[in-house]
Enzyme design. Structure first.
Site, mmCIF file in Angstrom:
data_model
loop_
_atom_site.group_PDB
_atom_site.id
_atom_site.type_symbol
_atom_site.label_atom_id
_atom_site.label_comp_id
_atom_site.label_asym_id
_atom_site.label_seq_id
_atom_site.Cartn_x
_atom_site.Cartn_y
_atom_site.Cartn_z
ATOM 1 C CB CYS A 56 -1.165 0.097 1.359
ATOM 2 S SG CYS A 56 -1.977 1.382 1.212
ATOM 3 C CB CYS A 192 -18.473 -0.619 9.511
ATOM 4 S SG CYS A 192 -17.216 -1.341 10.850
HETATM 5 FE FE1 SF4 Z 1 -2.760 1.187 3.255
HETATM 6 FE FE2 SF4 Z 1 -5.013 0.923 4.590
HETATM 7 FE FE3 SF4 Z 1 -2.772 0.086 5.592
HETATM 8 FE FE4 SF4 Z 1 -3.179 2.614 5.714
HETATM 9 S S1 SF4 Z 1 -4.374 1.302 6.589
HETATM 10 S S2 SF4 Z 1 -1.204 1.704 4.843
HETATM 11 S S3 SF4 Z 1 -4.532 2.843 3.618
HETATM 12 S S4 SF4 Z 1 -3.893 -0.660 4.188
#
Ligand code: SF4
Ligand code: SAM
Ligand code: DTB
Length: 332
Positions: A56, A192
């Protein structure tokens, strides 16, 4: 039913007063409120599945899945639809009534992966489970497509207070989160939304987070309260473990100010003995994530939870009950 009015105009001072009540008094009051709106013997059992793990682009400082931290996580592509449906079937057989699919995306993009997620939603919905997704930011149009495919709920946490937010995440804003929540509501999908404690925030930040949630035009149908699961390699790897009393205060306060919502005792259960979890249920928690894995970290298995439910005389809540919670949540 009680004469309590569902309020959307809580002040931070009022919430602070509740949060700081003597602990036994707080638990007693929230347990009474819980009984006004919910069957205290029922707990919603949700299963989580990470359908797209790791890689991510965001910098959420708690997360195992951000590319910015060296967390030893294997990046995986989006799972095959068939494999996801097989996992959902197993979760249903184990007593789960809600299935939540998560992806390590900043936001949903209109590509083939999204088409596959829509197929997953259709398939799980056809099994009679409440389907939930947590895919990052979402436009109104994308929310509508998910709704058409049968999506019941969308998880998008505000994570922490507006004031503390940029100590945790810098790559997308607090207001963008609220926008996604609005888009989900516009598509008539149940929301949610909750947060995490143990990020180094103050009690005032926790109160502020609850203030934001409880002053949304419609209270979230579910409010997950996560204790930080410290992940090696992230900037929060050495954060101090959250005390059960902090979890109890968060859960009880959420129960008192958002009485109709399902309050989910979320991440962090693996570290909590049954007695600690029992106090959380007493304080108004009525939902859990079950199954031996959350998204990337371990969680108590179905067998452990079955044993805990037997001991505490709890039973899994059915999906789509006659007094449909979705309708209730939208009837404020
Ligand atoms: Fe990515 Fe969601 Fe983890 Fe943030 S919480 S790094 S947006 S997967
Ligand atoms: N990428 C999407 C997003 O950020 O909205 C969906 C998945 S994300 C992992 C879902 C939520 O899980 C986060 O918003 C956060 O509240 C929670 N979470 C993630 N890592 C956690 C951790 N280590 N401990 C506790 N909660 C965590
Ligand atoms: C939520 O509030 N908690 C869940 C779910 N929504 C997506 C995620 C918890 C993740 C815990 C860390 C991990 O397993 O990576």
């Amino acid at each position: 039913m009680s004469e309590n009015i569902i309020r959307h105009d809580w002040t931070k001072e009022e919430i602070a007063e509740i949060y700081h009540k003597p602990i036994m008094e707080l638990i007693f009051e929230s347990a009474v409120m819980h009984r006004e709106y919910h069957d205290p013997s029922e707990v919603q059992v949700c299963t989580l599945l990470s359908v797209k793990t790791g890689g991510c682009s965001e910098d959420c400082k708690y997360c195992a899945q951000s590319v910015r931290y060296d967390t030893d996580l294997k990046v995986e592509r989006l799972m095959e639809v068939e494999k996801v449906l097989e996992t959902a079937k197993q979760a249903k057989e184990a007593g789960s009534t809600r299935f939540c699919m998560g992806s390590a995306w900043k936001n949903v993009r209109d590509n083939r992966d999204f088409d596959h997620v829509l197929e997953m939603v259709k398939g799980v919905s056809a099994m009679g489970m409440e389907v939930c997704c947590t895919l990052g930011m979402l436009t109104e149009e994308q929310a509508r497509k998910l709704k058409e495919a049968g999506l019941y709920a969308y998880n998008h946490n505000i994570d922490t207070s507006r004031e503390y937010y940029d100590k945790v995440i810098t790559t997308r804003s607090f207001d963008e989160r609220l926008e996604t929540i609005e888009n989900v509501q516009k598509a008539n999908i149940s929301v949610c939304s909750g947060g995490i404690i143990g990020l180094g925030e103050s009690e005032q930040d926790r109160i502020s987070m609850l203030h934001t949630l409880s002053n949304l035009e419609t209270h979230p149908e579910s409010v997950p309260v996560n204790a930080l699961v410290p992940i090696k390699g992230t900037p929060m790897e050495s954060n101090e473990r959250v005390s059960v009393w902090d979890m109890v205060r968060m859960i009880a306060t959420a129960r008192l100010i958002m009485p109709k919502s399902m309050i989910r005792l979320s991440a962090g259960r693996l570290e909590m003995p049954t007695a600690e979890q029992a106090i959380c249920f007493m304080a108004g928690a009525n939902s859990i994530f079950a199954g031996d894995k959350l998204l990337t970290t371990p969680n108590p298995g179905f067998a452990d939870d079955t044993q805990m439910f037997e001991l505490l005389n709890l039973k899994p809540r059915k999906a789509y009950k006659e007094t449909n919670h979705f309708d209730m949540a939208f009837a404020d």
